[in-house]
Enzyme design. Structure first.
Site, PDB file in Angstrom:
ATOM      1  N   GLU A  10       8.849  26.396  18.457  1.00 27.85           N
ATOM      2  CA  GLU A  10       8.820  27.492  17.798  1.00 27.85           C
ATOM      3  C   GLU A  10       8.442  28.561  18.660  1.00 27.85           C
ATOM      4  O   GLU A  10       9.345  29.727  18.893  1.00 27.85           O
ATOM      5  CB  GLU A  10       7.695  27.721  16.658  1.00 27.85           C
ATOM      6  CG  GLU A  10       7.750  29.113  15.837  1.00 27.85           C
ATOM      7  CD  GLU A  10       7.190  29.014  14.663  1.00 27.85           C
ATOM      8  OE1 GLU A  10       7.152  30.198  13.915  1.00 27.85           O
ATOM      9  OE2 GLU A  10       6.374  28.281  14.342  1.00 27.85           O
ATOM     10  N   ASP A  18       6.804  22.634  15.509  1.00 27.29           N
ATOM     11  CA  ASP A  18       6.167  23.740  14.881  1.00 27.29           C
ATOM     12  C   ASP A  18       4.989  23.463  14.891  1.00 27.29           C
ATOM     13  O   ASP A  18       4.174  22.624  14.237  1.00 27.29           O
ATOM     14  CB  ASP A  18       6.446  24.004  13.363  1.00 27.29           C
ATOM     15  CG  ASP A  18       6.183  25.185  12.893  1.00 27.29           C
ATOM     16  OD1 ASP A  18       5.343  26.079  13.438  1.00 27.29           O
ATOM     17  OD2 ASP A  18       6.524  25.769  11.637  1.00 27.29           O
ATOM     18  N   ILE A  38       2.013  25.600  14.448  1.00 30.14           N
ATOM     19  CA  ILE A  38       1.235  25.927  13.101  1.00 30.14           C
ATOM     20  C   ILE A  38       2.324  26.621  12.299  1.00 30.14           C
ATOM     21  O   ILE A  38       2.544  27.778  12.391  1.00 30.14           O
ATOM     22  CB  ILE A  38       0.206  27.226  13.525  1.00 30.14           C
ATOM     23  CG1 ILE A  38      -0.906  26.695  14.657  1.00 30.14           C
ATOM     24  CG2 ILE A  38      -0.658  27.548  12.265  1.00 30.14           C
ATOM     25  CD1 ILE A  38      -1.756  27.493  14.950  1.00 30.14           C
ATOM     26  N   ASP A  39       2.763  25.796  11.243  1.00 22.72           N
ATOM     27  CA  ASP A  39       3.394  26.092  10.067  1.00 22.72           C
ATOM     28  C   ASP A  39       2.580  26.717   9.212  1.00 22.72           C
ATOM     29  O   ASP A  39       1.362  26.066   8.625  1.00 22.72           O
ATOM     30  CB  ASP A  39       4.044  25.143   9.482  1.00 22.72           C
ATOM     31  CG  ASP A  39       5.223  25.542   8.510  1.00 22.72           C
ATOM     32  OD1 ASP A  39       6.025  26.619   8.689  1.00 22.72           O
ATOM     33  OD2 ASP A  39       4.671  25.303   7.285  1.00 22.72           O
ATOM     34  N   THR A  60       1.482  30.459   9.706  1.00 23.64           N
ATOM     35  CA  THR A  60       0.920  31.497  10.561  1.00 23.64           C
ATOM     36  C   THR A  60       0.114  32.301   9.821  1.00 23.64           C
ATOM     37  O   THR A  60      -1.095  32.565  10.037  1.00 23.64           O
ATOM     38  CB  THR A  60       1.591  31.861  11.657  1.00 23.64           C
ATOM     39  OG1 THR A  60       2.203  30.766  12.492  1.00 23.64           O
ATOM     40  CG2 THR A  60       0.745  32.614  12.428  1.00 23.64           C
ATOM     41  N   ASP A 103      10.893  24.178  10.984  1.00 27.70           N
ATOM     42  CA  ASP A 103      10.271  24.063   9.544  1.00 27.70           C
ATOM     43  C   ASP A 103      11.086  22.695   8.970  1.00 27.70           C
ATOM     44  O   ASP A 103      10.247  22.433   7.952  1.00 27.70           O
ATOM     45  CB  ASP A 103      10.610  25.327   9.005  1.00 27.70           C
ATOM     46  CG  ASP A 103       9.851  26.595   9.472  1.00 27.70           C
ATOM     47  OD1 ASP A 103       8.849  26.371   9.790  1.00 27.70           O
ATOM     48  OD2 ASP A 103      10.725  27.560   9.617  1.00 27.70           O
TER      49      ASP A 103
END
Length: 286
Positions: free
Chosen positions: A78, A98, A100-101, A103, A228
């Site tokens: 990402e 990803d 930190i999905d 954020t 995602d």
């Protein structure tokens, strides 16, 4: 140490999955520590598309560790993509990350935050690992080998009656009046079905894991990214569910849209209700 380049393909991907699990746990622990500290927050494509120093640090940790172990593999991350790297899925073994999905959740210490690591070969998703950073829940799946939550096999809901369904979605980064009208219109159509309810939790990957676990019947979104979807798509499919395009066709990982459900009947119904929202593609230049 075993040389992954000399191993049988299936054995190699199994080892890659083991490595991904270890890295996801390590990255998740870093996120757990970072959430307690003061955060440096900025925005990317829109004022609501947030990024923190922790996002970049966690992605750097994951990619550098994997690149040292698997130097011939490719990476889609990402934050790397946000920094200008092209988001292209080739036939080469590719990690889709990803860091930190969720954020925005992370910034507010809202406890729905995950590390997501997907893996594709010849453009086919092979496995996925998702680590819930706040409670330590680990979701894993490998193509043809089932999906698991903390080692317990997952099974989607087999509900086919839309009036008994719980639906999950996300708002997306675009908040202009026209986009919001379409988003709210889609939600209104589903609520009028009627369904039991609609939920927004702020983490696409964890919402998709709830489909895999049978806690909800369907998920739809316009505006999410390949990182995602990648890991979660394997988990849902291996739990017995379906992951498709919002047009009803096969999932296009780069299309920035998805419908996932426990049953084909629920997925088809959701598809029929949706008015599309255009976000472009991940593999096109902005």
């Amino acid at each position: 140490m075993t040389n992954p380049e000399s191993m049988e393909e299936g054995e190699c991907w199994a080892e890659c999955l083991d490595v991904a699990v270890r890295i996801a746990r390590t990255a998740g622990q870093l996120v757990q520590e970072a959430v307690k500290q003061e955060k440096s927050v900025s925005s990317k494509s829109t004022p609501t598309d947030l990024v923190t120093e922790a996002d970049q640090q966690v992605e750097d940790l994951i990619i550098s560790t994997l690149r040292e172990r698997f130097p011939s593999h490719r990476f889609i991350g990402e934050e790397s993509s946000a920094a200008g790297e092209k988001c292209v899925l080739t036939d080469n073994p590719t990690w889709i990350i990803d860091p930190i999905d969720g954020t925005c959740n992370f910034v507010h210490s809202f406890p729905m935050v995950a590390v997501s690591i997907g893996f594709a070969v010849k453009k086919e998703l092979e496995f996925g690992v998702i680590y819930h950073c706040f409670d330590g829940t680990l979701y894993t799946a490998r193509r043809g080998h089932g999906a698991f939550c903390n080692g317990v096999r997952l099974q989607v809901s087999k509900e086919k009656d839309m009036s008994k369904a719980l639906i999950l979605t996300e708002i997306g980064a675009k908040r202009d009046p026209n986009t919001l009208d379409i988003f709210l219109g889609n939600m209104k159509k589903l609520l009028s079905a009627p369904v039991h309810g609609v939920r927004i939790i702020g983490s696409s990957t964890l919402a998709l894991c709830h489909i895999a676990s049978g806690a909800a019947e369907a998920y739809y979104q316009y505006g999410l990214h390949c990182w995602d979807i990648a890991a979660a798509a394997v988990i849902i499919r291996e739990a017995g569910g379906c992951v498709i395009d919002t047009t009803g066709g096969p999932l296009d990982l780069m299309s920035r849209r998805v419908v996932a459900a426990g049953s084909q009947e629920i997925a088809d119904y959701v598809v029929q209700q949706l008015q599309p929202i255009s976000y472009g593609r991940d593999d096109h230049d902005p």
